[in-house]
Design a protein around this motif. Structure first.
Motif, short mmCIF file in Angstrom:
data_model
loop_
_atom_site.label_atom_id
_atom_site.label_comp_id
_atom_site.label_asym_id
_atom_site.label_seq_id
_atom_site.Cartn_x
_atom_site.Cartn_y
_atom_site.Cartn_z
N UNK A 81 0.88 -1.16 0.00
CA UNK A 81 0.00 0.00 0.00
C UNK A 81 0.92 1.22 0.00
N UNK A 82 0.81 2.03 -1.05
CA UNK A 82 1.73 3.16 -1.23
C UNK A 82 0.92 4.45 -1.29
N UNK A 83 1.08 5.30 -0.27
CA UNK A 83 0.41 6.60 -0.23
C UNK A 83 1.35 7.66 -0.77
N UNK A 84 0.79 8.73 -1.30
CA UNK A 84 1.57 9.81 -1.90
C UNK A 84 2.50 9.26 -2.97
N UNK A 85 1.98 8.39 -3.80
CA UNK A 85 2.78 7.70 -4.82
C UNK A 85 3.43 8.68 -5.80
N UNK A 86 2.80 9.81 -6.05
CA UNK A 86 3.39 10.78 -6.97
C UNK A 86 4.73 11.30 -6.45
N UNK A 87 4.89 11.33 -5.15
CA UNK A 87 6.14 11.77 -4.54
C UNK A 87 7.10 10.60 -4.40
N UNK A 88 6.58 9.45 -4.05
CA UNK A 88 7.43 8.32 -3.65
C UNK A 88 7.97 7.49 -4.82
N UNK A 89 7.18 7.31 -5.86
CA UNK A 89 7.56 6.38 -6.93
C UNK A 89 8.19 7.09 -8.11
N UNK A 90 9.38 6.64 -8.50
CA UNK A 90 9.98 7.16 -9.73
C UNK A 90 9.63 6.21 -10.89
N UNK A 91 10.00 6.58 -12.10
CA UNK A 91 9.64 5.78 -13.27
C UNK A 91 10.21 4.36 -13.22
N UNK A 92 11.40 4.20 -12.67
CA UNK A 92 12.02 2.88 -12.62
C UNK A 92 11.24 1.93 -11.71
N UNK A 93 10.81 2.39 -10.55
CA UNK A 93 10.07 1.52 -9.64
C UNK A 93 8.64 1.30 -10.17
N UNK A 104 1.07 -7.58 -5.07
CA UNK A 104 -0.13 -6.81 -5.38
C UNK A 104 0.06 -5.40 -4.82
N UNK A 105 -0.62 -4.41 -5.41
CA UNK A 105 -0.39 -3.02 -5.04
C UNK A 105 -1.70 -2.25 -4.91
N UNK A 106 -1.77 -1.43 -3.88
CA UNK A 106 -2.75 -0.36 -3.77
C UNK A 106 -1.92 0.91 -3.81
N UNK A 107 -2.14 1.70 -4.84
CA UNK A 107 -1.34 2.91 -5.02
C UNK A 107 -2.27 4.11 -4.89
N UNK A 108 -1.95 4.99 -3.96
CA UNK A 108 -2.76 6.18 -3.71
C UNK A 108 -2.01 7.38 -4.25
N UNK A 109 -2.62 8.09 -5.19
CA UNK A 109 -1.97 9.24 -5.79
C UNK A 109 -2.90 10.01 -6.70
N UNK A 110 -2.34 10.90 -7.46
CA UNK A 110 -3.13 11.72 -8.37
C UNK A 110 -2.88 11.39 -9.85
N UNK A 111 -1.68 10.85 -10.14
CA UNK A 111 -1.30 10.66 -11.53
C UNK A 111 -0.92 9.19 -11.79
#
Length: 142
Positions: A81-93, A104-111
């Protein structure tokens, strides 16, 4: 690239006057929505839930320098479960997540860009208050 959930089909948890009832159709569920709808609150409730279910791992912006990328790359059978994914995740990950058939992933973000998601993978968090209890569930955006 829709893959059935491989870790958890649904989560039901309660925290004081909040009930989280989430059902998953694929291995990546992207949750978006306006500020103040409860996304970060639900993240906190899922983080609490993760103390009971060791398959669940939660990360947010606070974990930026804590090795979360290695945890994602080296794990099997986890629901991240990843919150603020727009900040935390780069293109490689994000690319790793797209092709990860072990977790499995729950991704919380805007984009949701760079995650190769379909409309069926993008949800908004819906809440409803009944008799002083707030219920959270997922609603498809489109």
């Amino acid at each position: 690239m829709k893959i059935k959930p491989i870790v958890i089909d649904e989560i039901h948890t309660k925290h004081t006057n909040f009930i989280v009832d989430l059902k998953f159709d694929s291995n990546i569920t992207f949750i978006t929505g306006d500020s103040g709808v409860g996304k970060s609150a639900v993240f906190t409730f899922l983080e609490e839930y993760s103390s009971e279910d060791k398959r669940v791992r939660c990360f947010n912006y606070i974990d930026h320098n804590k090795g979360y990328k290695n945890s994602i790359r080296n794990s099997k059978g986890k629901l991240f479960v990843i919150d603020n994914a727009d900040i935390l995740l780069n293109d490689k990950i994000k690319q790793h997540i797209v092709f990860d058939n072990q977790n499995q992933y729950i991704i919380i973000g805007r984009n949701p860009s760079s995650l190769l998601l379909t409309q069926d993978d993008i949800y908004e968090l819906e809440s409803e208050n009944k008799d002083g209890i707030t219920y959270f569930r997922l609603e498809k955006v489109f």
